[in-house]
Design a protein around this motif. Structure first.
Motif, PDB file in Angstrom:
ATOM      1  N   ALA A  62      -2.423  66.599   4.484  1.00 43.70           N
ATOM      2  CA  ALA A  62      -2.764  67.651   5.448  1.00 43.70           C
ATOM      3  C   ALA A  62      -2.408  69.062   4.967  1.00 43.70           C
ATOM      4  O   ALA A  62      -2.699  70.041   5.656  1.00 43.70           O
ATOM      5  N   VAL A  63      -1.803  69.192   3.810  1.00 47.07           N
ATOM      6  CA  VAL A  63      -1.375  70.501   3.321  1.00 47.07           C
ATOM      7  C   VAL A  63      -2.577  71.409   3.050  1.00 47.07           C
ATOM      8  O   VAL A  63      -3.558  71.017   2.411  1.00 47.07           O
ATOM      9  N   ASN A  99      -2.628  77.843   3.549  1.00 47.69           N
ATOM     10  CA  ASN A  99      -1.873  78.660   4.498  1.00 47.69           C
ATOM     11  C   ASN A  99      -0.471  78.124   4.772  1.00 47.69           C
ATOM     12  O   ASN A  99       0.360  78.839   5.336  1.00 47.69           O
ATOM     13  N   ASP A 100      -0.219  76.894   4.385  1.00 50.43           N
ATOM     14  CA  ASP A 100       1.103  76.309   4.625  1.00 50.43           C
ATOM     15  C   ASP A 100       2.148  76.836   3.641  1.00 50.43           C
ATOM     16  O   ASP A 100       3.348  76.651   3.857  1.00 50.43           O
ATOM     17  N   PHE A 101       1.691  77.476   2.578  1.00 54.83           N
ATOM     18  CA  PHE A 101       2.614  77.990   1.570  1.00 54.83           C
ATOM     19  C   PHE A 101       2.981  79.445   1.844  1.00 54.83           C
ATOM     20  O   PHE A 101       2.129  80.258   2.189  1.00 54.83           O
ATOM     21  N   ASP A 107      -8.611  80.171  -4.540  1.00 53.81           N
ATOM     22  CA  ASP A 107      -9.965  80.268  -3.994  1.00 53.81           C
ATOM     23  C   ASP A 107     -10.271  79.175  -2.971  1.00 53.81           C
ATOM     24  O   ASP A 107     -11.401  79.053  -2.500  1.00 53.81           O
ATOM     25  N   PHE A 108      -9.251  78.369  -2.626  1.00 55.93           N
ATOM     26  CA  PHE A 108      -9.450  77.315  -1.630  1.00 55.93           C
ATOM     27  C   PHE A 108      -9.456  77.922  -0.227  1.00 55.93           C
ATOM     28  O   PHE A 108      -8.793  78.931   0.026  1.00 55.93           O
ATOM     29  N   ALA A 109     -10.199  77.306   0.696  1.00 52.76           N
ATOM     30  CA  ALA A 109     -10.228  77.769   2.090  1.00 52.76           C
ATOM     31  C   ALA A 109      -8.838  77.638   2.703  1.00 52.76           C
ATOM     32  O   ALA A 109      -8.193  76.594   2.580  1.00 52.76           O
ATOM     33  N   ASP A 110      -8.387  78.701   3.364  1.00 52.64           N
ATOM     34  CA  ASP A 110      -7.015  78.775   3.872  1.00 52.64           C
ATOM     35  C   ASP A 110      -6.619  77.622   4.788  1.00 52.64           C
ATOM     36  O   ASP A 110      -5.497  77.133   4.735  1.00 52.64           O
ATOM     37  N   GLU A 111      -7.547  77.196   5.649  1.00 54.23           N
ATOM     38  CA  GLU A 111      -7.216  76.200   6.667  1.00 54.23           C
ATOM     39  C   GLU A 111      -7.761  74.808   6.349  1.00 54.23           C
ATOM     40  O   GLU A 111      -7.714  73.914   7.186  1.00 54.23           O
TER      41      GLU A 111
END
Length: 313
Positions: A155-156, A159-161, A210-214
Motif C-alpha cells: 500500500a506504500v 506521498n507516504d515518504f 515520476d510516480f503518481a503521489d497517491e
C-alpha cells in the motif's frame, strides 16, 4: 457496574468486537476475532464476568491448547487478552485474569525452519538485491529496512515518504486477497511513522519521482483502471530464490519482518522502540514474539553486570 458483571463473557466479547474492532481493523484481522469468539462459545459458554478470574482464564487456555499448537494458542491468547484488558481497565474485573498465564499446546508436527536471518545473512541478502529499478528487489529491501507487513508494503505510495525528515508513514494496507484496493491497517496501533535510512532516501527517492503521489508503488494499474492482482506466494518464491542464490537460510517475507526486529534487538535497540516500529498493539506482544532473543540478551547483560560489579570492588 454490577449489572455488567452479570453478563456472559462470550456476550461481552461479541459486543466488544462490534464496538472496538468493526470498522477499525482490516477484514482479515477482524475475521480472526470472530473465530476466537466462536471458540469461546465452545469453551466457556456459561462463564459470567463476575466469575472471571485467573484460574478460569487458565482453564480456557488449557482447553484451547488441547487441540492446537503452542504458537496458535499464543495467538488465541493475544486476541482474548485484548478484550480482557478493557474489562480490567473498565473495572469489570478486579484483577487481570491473564496475569502470568501459562501458554500450553502441542509442539509443531514438523521441525520448522528458523524464522529469521542472522545479521551477516541479512547483509548478504541486501547486497544481492538489484536497486537500480523499482521491483521485487526494492520491495524486499523496504521490508528488511522497515519491518513492514506484506499488505502494508503493497500500500506504500510516494506521498507516504517524508524525505526531509527521513520517515515513512504507514497508515493503510492493500487488500491483496479481495483486490479491492486500499484498506485499513491491521489494528489502530499499526498506524505509525517510522525512520528510514539514507540508502532509501538516496537511492529510492529518484526512482519514484515520476510516480503518481497517491498510487501504490508496487501494484501495477491496468489499462482498464483496475489493479493487477497480488499474490504473496510470488514474492515469497522470489525471496527464497534470492536466499538460495547467496547460500543463506531460506525464509519467507514475514520472516524478513522478524529478521528486522531480531537484528535491532541484538544491537541493543529498546523493546519499546521496536514494538512501536512494528506497529504492535502492546509491548507484551513484542516481548512474547521475541522471547528467545530477549533471553539471549539477558544472559549477555548478566555477564556485563557481573563485570561491572567486579570492577567496583
Amino acid at each position: 457496574m454490577a449489572k455488567k458483571k452479570g453478563i456472559l463473557f462470550c456476550d461481552y466479547y461479541d459486543e466488544w468486537i462490534e464496538v472496538y474492532k468493526v470498522g477499525a481493523i482490516a477484514k482479515i484481522t477482524l475475521d480472526k476475532y470472530y473465530n476466537v469468539a466462536k471458540q469461546l462459545r465452545e469453551i466457556c459458554p456459561k462463564l459470567f464476568i463476575s466469575d472471571f478470574d485467573r484460574r478460569e482464564y487458565q482453564r480456557i487456555i488449557n482447553e484451547y491448547a488441547k487441540t492446537h499448537e503452542k504458537q496458535t494458542t499464543t495467538d488465541f491468547h493475544h486476541h482474548v487478552k485484548a478484550c480482557i484488558k478493557d474489562l480490567f481497565h473498565d473495572g469489570l474485573v478486579d484483577k487481570d485474569p491473564t496475569y502470568r498465564v501459562v501458554i500450553k499446546g502441542s509442539e509443531p508436527k514438523r521441525t520448522k525452519k528458523r524464522k529469521f536471518l542472522q545479521k551477516e545473512e541479512l547483509a548478504k541478502l541486501l547486497q544481492s538485491l538489484d536497486t537500480s529499478k523499482v521491483g521485487f528487489d526494492w520491495f524486499v529491501m523496504l521490508i528488511a529496512k522497515t519491518g513492514m507487513r506484506y499488505a502494508e508494503a503493497l500500500a506504500v505510495t510516494p506521498n507516504d515518504f517524508d524525505w526531509v525528515n527521513q520517515t515513512i508513514t504507514i497508515n493503510k494496507t492493500w487488500d491483496y486477497k479481495g483486490n479491492t484496493g486500499f484498506s485499513k491497517t491491521k489494528t489502530t496501533s499499526s498506524v505509525r511513522t517510522i525512520k528510514i535510512d539514507w540508502q532509501i532516501v538516496g537511492q529510492f527517492k529518484p526512482l519514484i519521482k515520476d510516480f503518481a503521489d497517491e498510487e501504490p508503488i508496487f501494484v501495477n494499474k491496468l489499462e482498464d483502471g483496475t489493479y493487477q492482482r497480488q499474490f504473496n506466494s510470488t514474492i515469497n518464491n522470489f525471496l527464497v530464490a534470492k536466499c538460495k542464490a547467496v547460500g543463506i537460510t531460506e525464509i519467507s517475507l514475514h520472516a524478513l519482518r522478524h529478521t528486522h526486529a531480531s537484528v535491532l534487538l541484538a544491537e541493543g535497540v529498546s523493546i519499546h522502540t521496536i514494538s512501536a516500529r512494528l506497529g504492535h498493539a502492546d509491548v507484551s506482544v513484542t516481548q512474547e514474539t521475541y522471547a528467545h532473543i530477549l533471553d539471549e540478551l539477558q544472559k549477555k547483560d548478566d555477564q556485563k553486570m557481573l563485570s561491572v560489579l567486579m570492577q567496583i570492588a
